[in-house]
Motif scaffolding. Structure first.
Motif, short mmCIF file in Angstrom:
data_model
loop_
_atom_site.label_atom_id
_atom_site.label_comp_id
_atom_site.label_asym_id
_atom_site.label_seq_id
_atom_site.Cartn_x
_atom_site.Cartn_y
_atom_site.Cartn_z
N GLY A 112 0.81 -1.22 0.00
CA GLY A 112 0.00 0.00 0.00
C GLY A 112 0.84 1.26 0.00
O GLY A 112 0.55 2.23 -0.71
N GLY A 113 1.94 1.26 0.78
CA GLY A 113 2.81 2.42 0.85
C GLY A 113 3.49 2.72 -0.47
O GLY A 113 3.55 3.88 -0.91
N LEU A 114 4.00 1.67 -1.14
CA LEU A 114 4.68 1.88 -2.43
C LEU A 114 3.68 2.23 -3.53
O LEU A 114 3.99 3.03 -4.43
CB LEU A 114 5.46 0.62 -2.81
CG LEU A 114 6.63 0.27 -1.88
CD1 LEU A 114 7.28 -1.04 -2.32
CD2 LEU A 114 7.66 1.40 -1.86
N PHE A 115 2.49 1.67 -3.47
CA PHE A 115 1.44 2.02 -4.44
C PHE A 115 1.12 3.50 -4.37
O PHE A 115 1.06 4.20 -5.38
CB PHE A 115 0.19 1.17 -4.14
CG PHE A 115 -0.96 1.42 -5.09
CD1 PHE A 115 -1.16 0.60 -6.19
CD2 PHE A 115 -1.86 2.46 -4.88
CE1 PHE A 115 -2.21 0.82 -7.07
CE2 PHE A 115 -2.91 2.68 -5.74
CZ PHE A 115 -3.09 1.86 -6.84
N SER A 257 -5.49 -0.60 -1.82
CA SER A 257 -4.48 0.45 -1.91
C SER A 257 -5.02 1.65 -2.68
O SER A 257 -4.75 2.81 -2.32
CB SER A 257 -3.21 -0.08 -2.58
OG SER A 257 -2.64 -1.13 -1.84
N GLY A 258 -5.77 1.39 -3.74
CA GLY A 258 -6.38 2.48 -4.50
C GLY A 258 -7.38 3.26 -3.67
O GLY A 258 -7.42 4.50 -3.72
N SER A 306 -4.76 -0.46 2.76
CA SER A 306 -5.48 0.81 2.56
C SER A 306 -4.96 1.89 3.50
O SER A 306 -4.75 3.03 3.07
CB SER A 306 -6.99 0.61 2.78
OG SER A 306 -7.27 0.18 4.11
N ASN A 307 -4.74 1.57 4.78
CA ASN A 307 -4.33 2.65 5.68
C ASN A 307 -2.89 3.09 5.44
O ASN A 307 -2.54 4.24 5.68
CB ASN A 307 -4.59 2.30 7.16
CG ASN A 307 -3.75 1.17 7.69
OD1 ASN A 307 -2.57 1.06 7.42
ND2 ASN A 307 -4.37 0.30 8.49
N VAL A 364 12.08 4.68 0.68
CA VAL A 364 13.04 4.06 1.61
C VAL A 364 12.39 3.77 2.96
O VAL A 364 12.62 2.72 3.57
CB VAL A 364 14.28 4.97 1.79
CG1 VAL A 364 15.17 4.46 2.91
CG2 VAL A 364 15.07 5.05 0.49
N ALA A 365 11.54 4.71 3.44
CA ALA A 365 10.86 4.51 4.72
C ALA A 365 9.97 3.28 4.69
O ALA A 365 9.89 2.52 5.67
CB ALA A 365 10.04 5.75 5.07
N ASN A 366 9.32 3.03 3.56
CA ASN A 366 8.47 1.84 3.44
C ASN A 366 9.30 0.56 3.47
O ASN A 366 8.91 -0.42 4.13
CB ASN A 366 7.64 1.91 2.16
CG ASN A 366 6.36 2.71 2.34
OD1 ASN A 366 5.37 2.21 2.88
ND2 ASN A 366 6.36 3.95 1.91
#
Length: 502
Positions: A112-115, A257-258, A306-307, A364-366
């Protein structure tokens, strides 16, 4: 400025430190990503813009992800966006699958973060280029639309509107600058406060007070009861995790994710709305929805993907329009303010290196979040046992020192911290919506400037309705958001009556 010159060990070290601290904050019930960013905000001044933003983005990503730990082990959402993770995470933990549930959430989180980071990278510059063409009329209507959307999606629309208006009113305290169309006189304050409030309340102490001190006061009221007293479920000797759990979950991952990214773009909606919407959609489309709520991995996948997609989504309106997508990105405005930079349509074009460094920091954080949580989840899980009576005195000290130092040692900023910490506590008691209030406070002065300059340029109110097709579209969106809120309220009232009768 060369991008490569900023990719230093300090840059990556701050991302790692921020991610780890954010995970710890998120894993302790009641301490959210927003609180982590607010408390650490004053530190960014010493690091400079790029390194400071790297730290805050690490805190943001880590704080959102860490909320799954108490959600799975204690049935207590560590952050508001983790509420649906409890639905299936805790039942899995009860039957000995706690580690499997957490690692499922961790993998979903990085997806989700990279998306959302990809959406941010490709969509924000396009929106910025479009927004550059806006006149003062369209800029005012964009802010009005943002405040309307926030208010309409609150649990109580009228209270949401009132909170937003109150935030705008608080932002107007101080000197009405001649440059902004005023007469240079002070307003909305008593004579004895004129010296301190000549420039209004300082943004950063306000943010630290409402999101830091208020949380401490609310917990102190309950006597710092330890949520972990019931005992977290042990991760030892549980069913091991396998990536096979994601077989057939690609549609769920992409859809959730969307949804999270889109909801993140809506100002002030928040992670809980994104996770609930994604969870409900997975329940509607899942082949075996009967297991959801009883320990189904697909429920954790939808909730966590999602979150975590909120992180990139909420940055889209912030960096392209200057409108924060949620409470955490509202605090990020404070970091830019510290460095004398204004976010908005011109930000990306004028600060391309900073823009690329933010994308790098977010990605990078993800990856760091995934590495830290996946390989050290058993140790991180012990964080839920740390008592708050040890943590909160340290947090109060950091809040006070940060508020005092943020404007080079102004004692009134400490009083501002205390005033708005108490105000946030009272707001919680009487039902005021804090997010609309803060976003109204941040956007209020800009809304006034755009409104006044529009009238100065065109002379009458009709310009807000006849200036351009874009203005008419914005008015239509404002009407739709209000109509949708009224519809939801009427439907909820009808459902309540039906439930009561039956």
């Amino acid at each position: 400025m060369d991008i490569l010159s900023h990719l230093t060990p300090l840059f990556f070290g701050l991302i790692a430190a921020g991610t780890l601290i954010g995970i710890i904050f998120g894993a302790i019930p009641g301490m959210t990503a927003t609180m982590a960013v607010a408390v650490c905000l004053p530190l960014t001044y010493a690091f400079g813009l790029e390194n400071g933003i790297a730290l805050l983005l690490g805190l943001y990503v880590g704080g959102i992800s860490g909320g799954m730990v108490p959600a799975v082990l204690l049935n207590i959402p560590g952050t508001p966006s983790s509420i649906t993770t409890t639905f299936d995470g805790y039942p899995m933990a009860q039957r000995g699958e706690g580690e499997r549930a957490l690692k499922t959430g961790i993998v979903a989180s990085i997806f989700g973060g990279l998306f959302s980071a990809a959406v941010l990278f490709f969509f924000a510059p396009v929106l910025s280029d479009f927004a550059i063409q806006f006149s003062n009329v369209e800029k005012f209507l964009i802010i009005l639309l943002a405040l309307t959307v926030i208010a309409s999606l609150c649990s109580n629309m009228l209270m949401g509107i009132f909170s937003g208006v109150l935030g705008v009113w608080l932002s107007l305290i101080g000197t009405y600058s001649i440059m902004d169309g005023g007469n240079g006189e002070t307003r909305l304050m008593f004579d004895w406060m004129e010296y301190h409030l000549i420039d209004g309340f300082s943004l950063l102490p306000v943010l630290i007070g409402i999101f830091g001190l208020t949380t401490v006061l609310l917990d102190a009221e309950n006597g710092f009861k330890d949520e972990a007293a019931q005992g977290p479920i042990s991760l030892k000797n549980g069913k091991r995790f396998s990536f096979g759990v994601f077989k057939g979950q690609l549609t769920n991952l992409v859809r959730s994710s969307g949804i999270g990214t889109f909801v993140g773009m809506l100002p002030g909606v928040g992670g809980s709305a994104a996770s609930v919407l994604a969870y409900s959609q997975e329940k509607n489309f899942s082949r075996d929805s009967s297991q959801m709520g009883k320990g189904a991995p697909q429920g954790i996948v939808s909730s966590e993907s999602s979150n975590n997609a909120l992180t990139g989504g909420a940055l889209v309106p912030l960096l392209s329009l200057g409108i924060p997508g949620d409470s955490t990105t509202a605090i990020l405005i404070g970091a830019f303010t510290l460095q004398g930079i204004q976010v908005g349509p011109l930000f990306i074009g004028n600060n391309l290196d900073t823009w690329y460094l933010m994308i790098i920091a977010l990605v990078v954080a993800n990856f760091l979040m995934f590495g830290i949580m996946y390989f050290a989840i058993r140790r991180i899980a012990k964080v839920v046992e740390v008592p708050k009576y040890i943590l909160y005195p340290l947090i109060i000290m950091m809040c006070v020192v940060g508020a005092y130092a943020i404007n080079y040692g102004i004692m009134f900023d400490v009083w501002t911290l205390l005033i708005f910490g108490l105000f946030g506590w009272v707001a919680h008691k009487i039902g005021l919506e804090v997010v609309p209030l803060i976003i109204g406070f941040i956007l209020g002065k800009s809304a006034e400037v755009y409104f006044v300059k529009s009238l100065e340029s065109y002379g009458n109110f009709s310009i807000f309705f006849t200036k351009s097709p874009i203005a008419m579209v914005l008015w239509a969106l404002i009407a739709v958001s209000l109509a949708f809120a009224i519809y939801l309220r009427l439907r909820n009232r009808r459902e309540t009556r039906t439930t009561t009768v039956s």
